[in-house]
Write a protein that holds these residues in place. Structure first.
Motif, PDB file in Angstrom:
ATOM      1  N   GLN A   1     -13.152  -6.529  -0.670  1.00  0.00           N
ATOM      2  CA  GLN A   1     -11.709  -6.665  -0.706  1.00  0.00           C
ATOM      3  C   GLN A   1     -10.632  -5.666  -0.801  1.00  0.00           C
ATOM      4  OE1 GLN A   1     -11.160 -10.074   0.929  1.00  0.00           O
ATOM      5  NE2 GLN A   1     -12.915  -9.857   1.294  1.00  0.00           N
ATOM      6  N   LEU A   2      -9.864  -5.459  -0.096  1.00  0.00           N
ATOM      7  CA  LEU A   2      -8.462  -4.034  -0.633  1.00  0.00           C
ATOM      8  C   LEU A   2      -8.765  -4.749  -1.481  1.00  0.00           C
ATOM      9  CD1 LEU A   2      -7.225  -2.128   0.756  1.00  0.00           C
ATOM     10  CD2 LEU A   2      -5.301  -3.456   2.105  1.00  0.00           C
ATOM     11  N   ASN A   3      -7.903  -5.665  -2.353  1.00  0.00           N
ATOM     12  CA  ASN A   3      -7.251  -5.659  -3.496  1.00  0.00           C
ATOM     13  C   ASN A   3      -8.549  -5.542  -4.864  1.00  0.00           C
ATOM     14  OD1 ASN A   3      -8.681  -8.071  -3.183  1.00  0.00           O
ATOM     15  ND2 ASN A   3      -7.115  -9.222  -3.880  1.00  0.00           N
ATOM     16  N   GLN A   4      -9.524  -5.340  -4.295  1.00  0.00           N
ATOM     17  CA  GLN A   4     -10.817  -4.687  -5.594  1.00  0.00           C
ATOM     18  C   GLN A   4     -10.540  -3.308  -5.739  1.00  0.00           C
ATOM     19  OE1 GLN A   4     -13.710  -7.178  -3.121  1.00  0.00           O
ATOM     20  NE2 GLN A   4     -14.119  -8.188  -5.158  1.00  0.00           N
ATOM     21  N   ILE A   5      -9.941  -2.746  -4.295  1.00  0.00           N
ATOM     22  CA  ILE A   5      -9.803  -1.488  -3.978  1.00  0.00           C
ATOM     23  C   ILE A   5      -9.323   0.365  -5.712  1.00  0.00           C
ATOM     24  CG2 ILE A   5     -10.133   0.998  -3.183  1.00  0.00           C
ATOM     25  CD1 ILE A   5     -10.745  -0.564  -0.848  1.00  0.00           C
ATOM     26  N   THR A   6      -9.396  -0.300  -6.572  1.00  0.00           N
ATOM     27  CA  THR A   6      -9.200   0.760  -7.725  1.00  0.00           C
ATOM     28  C   THR A   6      -7.892   1.428  -7.379  1.00  0.00           C
ATOM     29  OG1 THR A   6     -11.050   0.033  -8.942  1.00  0.00           O
ATOM     30  CG2 THR A   6      -8.848   2.226 -10.139  1.00  0.00           C
ATOM     31  N   ALA A   7      -8.160   2.725  -6.409  1.00  0.00           N
ATOM     32  CA  ALA A   7      -6.915   3.436  -6.089  1.00  0.00           C
ATOM     33  C   ALA A   7      -6.051   2.617  -5.468  1.00  0.00           C
ATOM     34  CB  ALA A   7      -7.924   4.116  -4.537  1.00  0.00           C
ATOM     35  N   TYR A   8      -6.295   2.563  -4.182  1.00  0.00           N
ATOM     36  CA  TYR A   8      -5.146   0.581  -3.894  1.00  0.00           C
ATOM     37  C   TYR A   8      -4.660   0.149  -4.557  1.00  0.00           C
ATOM     38  CZ  TYR A   8      -2.504  -2.699  -1.405  1.00  0.00           C
ATOM     39  OH  TYR A   8      -1.758  -3.540  -0.882  1.00  0.00           O
ATOM     40  N   LYS A   9      -5.106  -0.259  -6.066  1.00  0.00           N
ATOM     41  CA  LYS A   9      -4.080  -1.238  -6.793  1.00  0.00           C
ATOM     42  C   LYS A   9      -3.557  -0.377  -7.363  1.00  0.00           C
ATOM     43  CE  LYS A   9      -8.024  -3.067  -8.952  1.00  0.00           C
ATOM     44  NZ  LYS A   9      -8.778  -4.226  -9.353  1.00  0.00           N
ATOM     45  N   LYS A  10      -3.715   0.993  -7.528  1.00  0.00           N
ATOM     46  CA  LYS A  10      -2.646   2.110  -8.393  1.00  0.00           C
ATOM     47  C   LYS A  10      -2.095   2.079  -7.976  1.00  0.00           C
ATOM     48  CE  LYS A  10      -6.178   3.294 -12.248  1.00  0.00           C
ATOM     49  NZ  LYS A  10      -7.385   4.486 -12.217  1.00  0.00           N
ATOM     50  N   SER A  11      -2.194   2.908  -7.175  1.00  0.00           N
ATOM     51  CA  SER A  11      -1.370   3.628  -5.578  1.00  0.00           C
ATOM     52  C   SER A  11       0.329   2.375  -5.194  1.00  0.00           C
ATOM     53  CB  SER A  11      -2.110   4.205  -4.229  1.00  0.00           C
ATOM     54  OG  SER A  11      -2.956   3.283  -3.600  1.00  0.00           O
ATOM     55  N   PHE A  12      -0.783   1.300  -5.102  1.00  0.00           N
ATOM     56  CA  PHE A  12       0.473   0.059  -4.973  1.00  0.00           C
ATOM     57  C   PHE A  12       1.470  -0.369  -5.990  1.00  0.00           C
ATOM     58  CE2 PHE A  12       1.624  -4.200  -4.685  1.00  0.00           C
ATOM     59  CZ  PHE A  12       2.276  -4.494  -3.743  1.00  0.00           C
ATOM     60  N   HIS A  13       1.245  -0.303  -7.175  1.00  0.00           N
ATOM     61  CA  HIS A  13       1.665  -0.569  -8.959  1.00  0.00           C
ATOM     62  C   HIS A  13       2.422   0.649  -8.706  1.00  0.00           C
ATOM     63  CE1 HIS A  13       0.346  -3.919  -9.200  1.00  0.00           C
ATOM     64  NE2 HIS A  13      -1.167  -4.041  -9.313  1.00  0.00           N
TER      65      HIS A  13
END
Length: 125
Positions: free
Chosen positions: A7-19
């Motif tokens: 899932q998208l929210n499991q991708i570390t780069a996505y979570k970090k960049s979103f925050h």
């Protein structure tokens, strides 16, 4: 129902960049109008582009499409390094904030490249 797919929210780069994009939004929204409309808007667009391109790439079907958007995200990280430096030099952010942003931006390219490698190895088309 069990989910076996990433899932998208499991991708570390996505979570970090979103925050990080939300942090930059909060910072720049408090700047005076000149700083906000020159550096602030550009910084927000670039920082939002990191997670947005990761999300768009994640939603694409073909491997080449996915990777193309992941590379766009990588380019946005590099652009944000420039905006972060300008914000520090022009005294819009303090050294502690600069370092916090820089440390996340420094990690993101490695994580995006890991995502590209994972995509290359795991997807057939």
């Amino acid at each position: 129902m069990e989910q076996n797919y990433l899932q998208l929210n499991q991708i570390t780069a996505y979570k970090k960049s979103f925050h990080l994009s939300n942090l930059i939004w909060e910072l720049t929204s408090n700047w005076d109008s000149f700083a906000k409309y020159t550096i602030g808007q550009q910084f927000v667009r670039a920082i939002d582009s990191i997670s947005a391109n990761l999300a768009e790439g994640f939603g694409r079907y073909h491997k080449k499409d996915k990777i193309k958007f992941y590379y766009y995200s990588f380019g946005s990280v590099k652009e944000c390094l420039d905006w972060n430096e300008k914000a520090r030099v022009r005294k819009l952010i303090d050294n502690e904030t600069y370092t916090k942003i820089f440390s996340i931006l420094e990690i993101l390219p490695k994580e995006i490249h890991q995502l590209i490698k994972f995509t290359n190895e795991r997807l057939k088309i």
